[in-house]
Write a protein that holds these residues in place. Structure first.
Motif, PDB file in Angstrom:
ATOM      1  N   GLY A   1      86.109  -7.689  31.426  1.00  0.00           N
ATOM      2  CA  GLY A   1      86.058  -6.245  31.264  1.00  0.00           C
ATOM      3  C   GLY A   1      86.571  -5.490  32.468  1.00  0.00           C
ATOM      4  O   GLY A   1      86.505  -4.268  32.517  1.00  0.00           O
ATOM      5  N   ARG A   2      87.067  -6.224  33.473  1.00  0.00           N
ATOM      6  CA  ARG A   2      87.628  -5.504  34.622  1.00  0.00           C
ATOM      7  C   ARG A   2      89.091  -5.903  34.775  1.00  0.00           C
ATOM      8  O   ARG A   2      89.385  -7.084  34.967  1.00  0.00           O
ATOM      9  N   PRO A   3      90.009  -4.936  34.667  1.00  0.00           N
ATOM     10  CA  PRO A   3      91.420  -5.296  34.752  1.00  0.00           C
ATOM     11  C   PRO A   3      91.787  -5.807  36.147  1.00  0.00           C
ATOM     12  O   PRO A   3      91.176  -5.398  37.132  1.00  0.00           O
ATOM     13  N   VAL A   4      92.740  -6.708  36.194  1.00  0.00           N
ATOM     14  CA  VAL A   4      93.181  -7.280  37.473  1.00  0.00           C
ATOM     15  C   VAL A   4      94.344  -6.463  38.004  1.00  0.00           C
ATOM     16  O   VAL A   4      95.333  -6.259  37.306  1.00  0.00           O
ATOM     17  N   GLU A   5      94.205  -5.956  39.216  1.00  0.00           N
ATOM     18  CA  GLU A   5      95.313  -5.220  39.811  1.00  0.00           C
ATOM     19  C   GLU A   5      96.323  -6.213  40.357  1.00  0.00           C
ATOM     20  O   GLU A   5      95.969  -7.096  41.119  1.00  0.00           O
ATOM     21  N   PRO A   6      97.578  -6.072  39.964  1.00  0.00           N
ATOM     22  CA  PRO A   6      98.565  -7.050  40.434  1.00  0.00           C
ATOM     23  C   PRO A   6      98.842  -6.874  41.922  1.00  0.00           C
ATOM     24  O   PRO A   6      98.717  -5.785  42.470  1.00  0.00           O
ATOM     25  N   ASN A   7      99.210  -7.966  42.558  1.00  0.00           N
ATOM     26  CA  ASN A   7      99.641  -7.949  43.967  1.00  0.00           C
ATOM     27  C   ASN A   7      98.583  -7.459  44.932  1.00  0.00           C
ATOM     28  O   ASN A   7      98.895  -6.933  45.978  1.00  0.00           O
ATOM     29  N   VAL A   8      97.323  -7.582  44.580  1.00  0.00           N
ATOM     30  CA  VAL A   8      96.275  -7.244  45.527  1.00  0.00           C
ATOM     31  C   VAL A   8      95.520  -8.534  45.824  1.00  0.00           C
ATOM     32  O   VAL A   8      95.151  -9.260  44.918  1.00  0.00           O
ATOM     33  N   LEU A   9      95.364  -8.791  47.068  1.00  0.00           N
ATOM     34  CA  LEU A   9      94.690 -10.017  47.454  1.00  0.00           C
ATOM     35  C   LEU A   9      93.198  -9.838  47.211  1.00  0.00           C
ATOM     36  O   LEU A   9      92.564  -8.982  47.792  1.00  0.00           O
ATOM     37  N   ARG A  10      92.669 -10.642  46.301  1.00  0.00           N
ATOM     38  CA  ARG A  10      91.245 -10.516  46.009  1.00  0.00           C
ATOM     39  C   ARG A  10      90.454 -11.479  46.885  1.00  0.00           C
ATOM     40  O   ARG A  10      91.000 -12.461  47.363  1.00  0.00           O
ATOM     41  N   PRO A  11      89.178 -11.184  47.100  1.00  0.00           N
ATOM     42  CA  PRO A  11      88.397 -12.087  47.949  1.00  0.00           C
ATOM     43  C   PRO A  11      88.338 -13.478  47.323  1.00  0.00           C
ATOM     44  O   PRO A  11      88.219 -13.622  46.103  1.00  0.00           O
ATOM     45  N   LEU A  12      88.440 -14.471  48.162  1.00  0.00           N
ATOM     46  CA  LEU A  12      88.338 -15.838  47.682  1.00  0.00           C
ATOM     47  C   LEU A  12      86.871 -16.234  47.698  1.00  0.00           C
ATOM     48  O   LEU A  12      86.168 -15.970  48.660  1.00  0.00           O
ATOM     49  N   ILE A  13      86.437 -16.833  46.621  1.00  0.00           N
ATOM     50  CA  ILE A  13      85.021 -17.161  46.516  1.00  0.00           C
ATOM     51  C   ILE A  13      84.852 -18.667  46.462  1.00  0.00           C
ATOM     52  O   ILE A  13      85.545 -19.368  45.715  1.00  0.00           O
ATOM     53  N   ARG A  14      83.965 -19.153  47.307  1.00  0.00           N
ATOM     54  CA  ARG A  14      83.711 -20.594  47.306  1.00  0.00           C
ATOM     55  C   ARG A  14      82.998 -20.976  46.025  1.00  0.00           C
ATOM     56  O   ARG A  14      82.166 -20.228  45.527  1.00  0.00           O
ATOM     57  N   PHE A  15      83.345 -22.119  45.516  1.00  0.00           N
ATOM     58  CA  PHE A  15      82.574 -22.547  44.342  1.00  0.00           C
ATOM     59  C   PHE A  15      82.297 -24.032  44.393  1.00  0.00           C
ATOM     60  O   PHE A  15      82.977 -24.795  45.068  1.00  0.00           O
ATOM     61  N   ARG A  16      81.282 -24.410  43.679  1.00  0.00           N
ATOM     62  CA  ARG A  16      80.938 -25.811  43.526  1.00  0.00           C
ATOM     63  C   ARG A  16      80.739 -26.060  42.043  1.00  0.00           C
ATOM     64  O   ARG A  16      80.134 -25.248  41.345  1.00  0.00           O
TER      65      ARG A  16
END
Lengths: 893, 110
Positions: free
Chosen positions: A590-605
């Motif tokens: 439900g949230r559009p992705v803005e192109p060419n914007v560096l989004r925070p990288l999230i650690r995952f396991r």
């Protein structure tokens, strides 16, 4: 005429002596009107004359030195306590300095092991400010290959290191080898020649060319027994390709052996080098990778100039989509800086501490020597009176101090050997080259220099003091007279010592408090009774993900059945507190992705159910994972930081998130990823590189091992974590047995929670321990220094005190007088020490966790410790002062 | 007066050189010549022994040396008494006087 010039007077050269005699012969011949030969005969044996002239210069010097040494030795023998004490104190200081120098030499001083190392630089793009904390400069292969076909103007040559696969020799007992892919020019840019065989040629480094390899000298010795016939032989390796999930078997032909002293530029290890096969550029943008680029600067080009030239030549080289407020720039820095990194700061801190310690040791010994000069005033006075020149006496003091330093240097070298061993075992990871640290010639030379400097420094004041005694002809003022010169210098020395000690004490108190905070940081998980197993599966025996997951599923089932097991879970990356290295941006439904914007990288396991129970990670909202989550609707849990970051204050429960579609590069078929529903929110867990990092956002996916989104550059890998009711060591042994039963050839790493924890706190422990040890020793020395001066004071004023006691002064007042005097100097030292500490601890700031450099508790504690120990040191002299027997004291006059 | 030449007692050569140099700076040959003249050739001083003695005095800082042109334009090493040397000379002369007086007393003993 300078007094010092007399000792070190320039010795005339042999030519000068010959010329002087020739002049004599000529004048004699002229005067006596004879020929030169006759004049020569009248002078006598010219050769012998010249010889005795020479001997005047050499022998006197040497004789004097020998006499002084002999005299010093005899006086030590008479007072072995002084000699032993002084030598030991100095040996500790010199030993600690030498060991630390040996340990940190590679970090701070030693040039890189390549010819002309100052011209080697690391080149790359970097985002400013850094988007992630550990980012270093790199170049994407696409840019590197397209734009830099030939080296850009500032560089003579360029080369690149690609991400290397994990590998091991097929059909062997598992031993992880490290393989690196490099461009064919790699060794030539560094200026290194192979020890055997040949270097990579350009034609080896073309996509699709036959695989060839250079092996390390160590591997050649270990695996091939130094067989020179190894060149041309084919080696079968199990490897993972650079980004693939699966490994493969690689048959490589060995073409050469690296030299024995070869070191990789970034201080990592490499057992096998392959050509990177970057050219021609891979058409598949999905395999884009970052390269470590090294270059050799043209002569006369500085790194700063190179950066300017790159900025003007390639200003808009975009590598990553960059977000608002973030820009990219070139980073060109000396290879040494990149290799050593943050370690320099820690290293300089330790150097500062050990320098302060050495200074304290020197001051202490100077003080001891001055005390002896005081005691021997009469002796020196007599010697001066019967004709020993003052200069001669002062020289004696210098010789004594140099001999002292020499003896201390010898013992100090032994101390250094022992200490270096301790340093190397204790040293935290991240101090490059410390494992290879040894006391070699270079370290020895530095140690010798330290000995000379310390010896001279220690001797200067005593020499001046002796000189003064000589000047007074010391007999007139006897040792017990109150009119003797006030020991101003000695007090100043004690003050210096107290000041330095306080600075060290304060620093170590700060570090201790900081370490305490680090150790007691709320982790968000409990690793105490946890045992973990990590395995990177061999691609040969586990060729598909299914094979790999079968291994882990079986391991899980058997571990569950193990006696004492409370709960078990699998995860794709190592458990906390170790870094979860896998990070991706996340889409929110439900949230559009803005192109060419560096989004925070999230650690995952990716984890199986019971993961939270195993680590006792608290579920704050929602629920923990259940077995049904693996089969039913995909489930995910976030930590609180991730919830805040992704949902900006809204509740995440029930919402859906996913990984972004792959790839994010236009022009390729898009692979959509499934949506996961948030079922729980957990408390934050320390999951960064250090315990003291702020908690990073983290997401847990409930997934079977077969469906792990595994981006590790290798074959199937995974981890099992187990909470046990038994002793962790027993559980670890049991787990090892289970793994060996499943696959005896598989290499696994098993660690208990405690061991994991220790690796993370290694650095603060190391620094704190060293500084505290220095501070404790310094305190001891300061106490000894103050004691000796106070005792001297009492001896010197014995008559005054006796007179006062005889006139009715209470013993308490006499003692109080001594304490007051000492107190003045303690306070002086404390004030200077606080100032020193205030300046010094700024350097410490980066090492402190949740402690201010001016933390009142630490400084009060340090002051208190100092005061208590020093007052104790003054006690005995004060007691002696209080118990002076006036009759005996006055009669002794 | 005996025509036999005297050997110099140990250590006296230094004193004699200091004395000669107290008049004016001189080079080695001039010193030896002066000693011979002043002692009326009574003292047996091997010419070669002057030089080690001069260097010993220089080494101890009692004389300072400098190269300069001699009367007949030769390059020669000139020695000059230092302040320290002057002090030493007066101390040693006193000592010598005391010594000879004392020895004289003993020898004159009736």
């Amino acid at each position: 005429m300078g007094m010092t010039r007399r000792w070190f007077r320039r010795r005339p050269s042999d030519d000068e002596m010959r010329e002087e005699l020739e002049a004599h012969v000529a004048m004699r011949a002229e005067h006596d009107r004879v020929d030169e030969a006759a004049a020569r005969r009248r002078l006598g044996n010219m050769l012998r004359t010249r010889e005795s002239m020479r001997r005047v210069w050499i022998a006197e010097w040497w004789d004097a030195l020998r006499q002084d040494a002999h005299f010093t030795w005899r006086s030590w023998w008479r007072q072995p306590g002084f000699a032993l004490g002084a030598i030991l104190v100095l040996a500790l200081g010199l030993g600690a300095s030498t060991a630390l120098f040996a340990a940190l030499d590679r970090v701070l001083f030693r040039p890189l092991p390549y010819p002309d190392p100052d011209r080697l630089v690391s080149v790359g793009r970097i985002t400013v400010p850094l988007v992630f904390e550990t980012q270093t400069e790199s170049l994407i292969d696409m840019f590197y290959l397209q734009e830099w076909g030939s080296p850009p103007p500032p560089f003579q040559s360029v080369t690149a290191i690609a991400v290397g696969p994990r590998c091991q020799i097929a059909d062997e007992q598992p031993q992880g080898l490290s393989c690196r892919r490099v461009e064919h020019s790699f060794l030539r840019v560094l200026g290194v020649r192979v020890a055997l065989g040949r270097d990579f040629a350009p034609e080896d480094d073309v996509r699709g060319a036959a695989e060839v390899a250079l092996i390390s000298h160590a591997l050649w010795v270990r695996r091939f027994g130094e067989d020179t016939g190894v060149v041309g032989r084919t080696l079968s390796l199990e490897t993972g390709d650079a980004i693939g999930l699966l490994g493969s078997i690689l048959h490589v032909r060995i073409i050469g052996v690296l030299p024995p002293d070869f070191e990789m530029p970034l201080a990592d290890t490499a057992d096998i080098l392959f050509p990177a096969h970057l050219r021609p550029l891979d058409a598949n943008p999905r395999s884009r990778m970052g390269l470590t680029v090294l270059a050799r600067l043209r002569p006369e080009v500085t790194p700063e100039r190179a950066k300017q030239m790159l900025e003007s030549g390639w200003p808009k080289t975009r590598q990553l989509p960059v977000g608002p407020g973030v820009r990219e720039e070139w980073l060109v820095r000396p290879l040494h800086d990149r290799r050593v990194g943050d370690a320099t700061r820690v290293a300089w801190l330790l150097v500062g501490a050990v320098a302060a310690f050495l200074l304290i040791a020197c001051v202490n010994v100077t003080n001891l020597m001055l005390a002896r000069v005081g005691e021997r005033r009469r002796e020196f006075g007599v010697r001066a009176a019967i004709g020993a020149g003052r200069m001669r006496l002062a020289r004696l003091a210098v010789v004594e101090s140099l001999l002292l330093a020499l003896a201390a240097g010898g013992i100090g070298l032994l101390v250094a050997f022992a200490l270096l061993d301790t340093f190397v075992t204790m040293a935290p990871p991240g101090l490059p080259g410390i494992a290879d640290a040894s006391i070699d010639l270079r370290v020895f030379v530095v140690a010798a220099l330290l000995v000379i400097v310390a010896g001279t420094a220690v001797g200067v004041w005593p020499a001046i003091a002796v000189f003064r005694v000589g000047a007074l002809h010391g007999l007139r003022s006897t040792a017990t007279s109150s009119r003797g010169a006030r020991p101003r210098v000695r007090f100043a020395l004690v003050t210096t010592q107290i000041a330095l000690t306080l600075a060290l004490l304060g620093g170590s108190a700060l570090l201790l408090r900081s370490l305490w905070n680090v150790v007691n940081v709320p982790l968000g998980f409990d690793g105490e009774r946890v045992v973990t197993l990590t395995a990177g599966l061999s691609p040969l025996r586990y060729p598909t993900i299914e094979h790999g997951s079968a291994f882990f599923e079986q391991l899980l089932a058997r571990a569950q059945a193990m006696p004492g097991t409370v709960s078990v879970a699998l995860s794709n990356v190592p458990p906390p507190p170790l870094l979860s290295s896998v990070r991706l941006p996340i889409d929110v439904e439900g949230r559009p992705v803005e192109p060419n914007v560096l989004r925070p990288l999230i650690r995952f396991r990716s984890v199986t159910p019971h993961y939270f129970e195993t680590f006792r990670i608290q579920v704050v909202r929602g629920r923990t994972f259940q077995e049904t989550d693996l089969a039913g609707e995909p489930a995910v849990a976030l930590n609180e930081t991730a919830e805040r970051m992704l949902f900006a204050g809204e509740r995440a429960l029930g919402r859906r998130i996913r990984f972004p579609a792959l790839p994010s590069i236009p022009g390729l078929p898009v692979v959509e990823r499934p949506w996961y529903t948030v079922v729980g929110v957990t408390a934050d867990v320390r999951n960064g590189q250090a315990l003291t990092d702020v908690p990073n956002p983290e997401i847990y996916f409930a997934t079977r091992p077969g469906r792990w989104v595994n981006v590790l550059p290798a074959g199937p890998a995974g981890n099992l974590s187990l909470r046990t009711a038994a002793r962790p060591d027993d559980a670890a042994a049991f787990l090892r047995q289970i793994a060996a039963d499943l696959d005896p050839k598989q290499l696994v790493t098993i660690q208990t929670g405690d061991e994991l924890f220790t690796t993370v706190t290694a650095q603060p422990r190391f620094i704190t321990l060293l500084l505290t040890a220095f501070a404790a020793l310094a305190l001891l020395l300061a106490a000894a220094g103050l004691y000796s001066v106070a005792a001297y004071l009492v001896t010197q004023r014995r008559r005054d005190m006796a007179v006062r006691v005889a006139l009715g002064a209470a013993p308490r007042d006499v003692a109080g007088h001594v304490v007051c005097e000492a107190g003045r100097w303690i306070i002086g030292g404390a004030v200077v020490g606080c100032a020193l500490g205030w300046m010094g601890t700024r350097a410490l700031q980066s090492q402190l966790y949740q402690v201010e450099p001016l933390d009142p508790w630490s400084w009060t504690g340090a002051l208190l410790a100092l005061a208590v120990v020093l007052v104790m040191a003054v006690c005995r002299p004060a007691y002696r002062a209080a118990h002076i027997d006036p009759v005996a004291a006055l009669r002794a006059e | 007066m005996s025509t036999e030449r005297l050997d110099l007692p140990q250590g006296t050569l230094d004193l004699l050189i200091l004395k000669v140099l107290s008049l004016e700076p001189m080079h080695g040959w001039a010193i030896s010549e002066r000693l011979r003249l002043v002692s009326k050739a009574m003292l047996q001083i091997p010419q070669g022994s002057i030089y080690p003695a001069l260097h010993r005095l220089e080494r101890r800082g009692w004389v300072a040396a400098e190269w300069g042109p001699s009367d007949n334009n030769r390059n020669a090493k000139y020695y000059e008494l230092t302040k320290l040397g002057r002090k030493q000379l007066s101390a040693e002369s006193d000592e010598w006087a005391r010594l000879t007086t004392a020895v004289g007393f003993v020898l004159d003993m009736k």
